[in-house]
Design a protein around this motif. Structure first.
Motif, mmCIF file in Angstrom:
data_model
loop_
_atom_site.group_PDB
_atom_site.id
_atom_site.type_symbol
_atom_site.label_atom_id
_atom_site.label_comp_id
_atom_site.label_asym_id
_atom_site.label_seq_id
_atom_site.Cartn_x
_atom_site.Cartn_y
_atom_site.Cartn_z
ATOM 1 N N ARG A 65 0.676 -1.165 0.092
ATOM 2 C CA ARG A 65 -0.001 0.145 -0.236
ATOM 3 C C ARG A 65 0.690 1.203 0.058
ATOM 4 O O ARG A 65 1.955 1.119 0.443
ATOM 5 C CB ARG A 65 -1.003 0.166 1.202
ATOM 6 N N PRO A 66 0.186 2.639 -0.445
ATOM 7 C CA PRO A 66 1.144 3.672 -0.487
ATOM 8 C C PRO A 66 1.277 4.274 0.845
ATOM 9 O O PRO A 66 0.675 3.633 2.151
ATOM 10 C CB PRO A 66 -0.040 4.661 -1.167
ATOM 11 N N ARG A 67 2.315 4.854 1.138
ATOM 12 C CA ARG A 67 2.515 5.703 2.284
ATOM 13 C C ARG A 67 1.923 6.944 2.347
ATOM 14 O O ARG A 67 2.037 7.640 1.179
ATOM 15 C CB ARG A 67 4.288 5.899 2.672
ATOM 16 N N SER A 68 1.167 7.280 3.293
ATOM 17 C CA SER A 68 0.280 8.515 3.357
ATOM 18 C C SER A 68 1.071 9.751 3.171
ATOM 19 O O SER A 68 0.654 10.498 2.333
ATOM 20 C CB SER A 68 -0.691 8.628 4.545
ATOM 21 N N GLY A 69 2.169 9.767 3.886
ATOM 22 C CA GLY A 69 2.944 10.987 3.819
ATOM 23 C C GLY A 69 3.587 11.399 2.199
ATOM 24 O O GLY A 69 3.513 12.468 1.927
ATOM 25 N N ASN A 80 -0.961 -0.143 -8.254
ATOM 26 C CA ASN A 80 -1.867 -0.957 -8.172
ATOM 27 C C ASN A 80 -2.396 -1.341 -6.888
ATOM 28 O O ASN A 80 -2.616 -2.379 -6.440
ATOM 29 C CB ASN A 80 -1.230 -2.437 -8.954
ATOM 30 N N ALA A 81 -2.547 -0.185 -6.214
ATOM 31 C CA ALA A 81 -2.801 -0.448 -4.684
ATOM 32 C C ALA A 81 -4.141 -0.997 -4.466
ATOM 33 O O ALA A 81 -5.181 -0.631 -5.171
ATOM 34 C CB ALA A 81 -2.681 1.028 -4.025
ATOM 35 N N GLN A 115 4.048 0.651 2.191
ATOM 36 C CA GLN A 115 4.041 -0.248 3.357
ATOM 37 C C GLN A 115 3.421 -1.556 2.958
ATOM 38 O O GLN A 115 2.772 -1.734 1.867
ATOM 39 C CB GLN A 115 3.125 0.513 4.516
ATOM 40 N N MET A 116 3.817 -2.550 3.780
ATOM 41 C CA MET A 116 3.142 -4.117 3.648
ATOM 42 C C MET A 116 2.223 -4.322 4.791
ATOM 43 O O MET A 116 2.831 -4.468 5.978
ATOM 44 C CB MET A 116 4.439 -4.786 3.428
#
Length: 150
Positions: A65-69, A80-81, A115-116
């Protein structure tokens, strides 16, 4: 709950995923690019190596997944989240990043890029129900049928 996940280094300088806090659901993934610097121009996408492979238990997946920052500040996200790493995959883990921002985004060795999250992923048995599914209050409503906002 804690699972033990065997990991194998695929590149020199690879880092294990690390949870940023005790309550974090996602473990940070780090770029493993050595002395190389990846510059992601606006609109470009690339596969960033993490430098490790792993052996997930049967019935478990890893979601990338993406890192929000970096998503908020730079417009850089996982293409491809969430990306799925299946339990039978044994290759090097990589993250597909895309720059949706307006400026170049530089990636260097050790940068936290995604992040995983480890999640249960049971395989199910699917079958035709002969057109008879149970009814619910929602029914076939979808795609915004419950309204927008609060």
């Amino acid at each position: 709950m804690s699972l033990i996940i065997p990991m194998k280094s695929e590149r020199e300088g690879a880092k294990l995923p690390v949870y940023g806090t005790e309550g974090a659901a996602g473990a940070d993934l780090h770029a493993c690019v050595g002395d190389e610097k990846i510059v992601l121009k606006p609109g470009e996408r690339t596969l960033v190596p993490c430098g490790f492979s792993m052996e997930l238990p049967a019935g478990v997946e890893a979601q990338v997944r993406p890192r929000s920052g970096i998503a908020l500040k730079n417009g850089v996200t996982v293409l491809n989240a969430p990306g799925t790493i299946d339990c039978d995959y044994r290759g090097e883990v990589g993250v597909m990043l895309i720059n949706l921002g307006d400026e170049d985004f530089a990636i260097t060795h050790g940068d936290r890029i995604a992040q995983m999250v480890i999640a249960l992923a049971p395989q199910c048995k699917f079958h035709w129900a002969g057109g008879a599914l149970s009814t619910t209050e929602r029914g076939e409503g979808g795609f915004g049928s419950t309204g927008v906002g609060a």
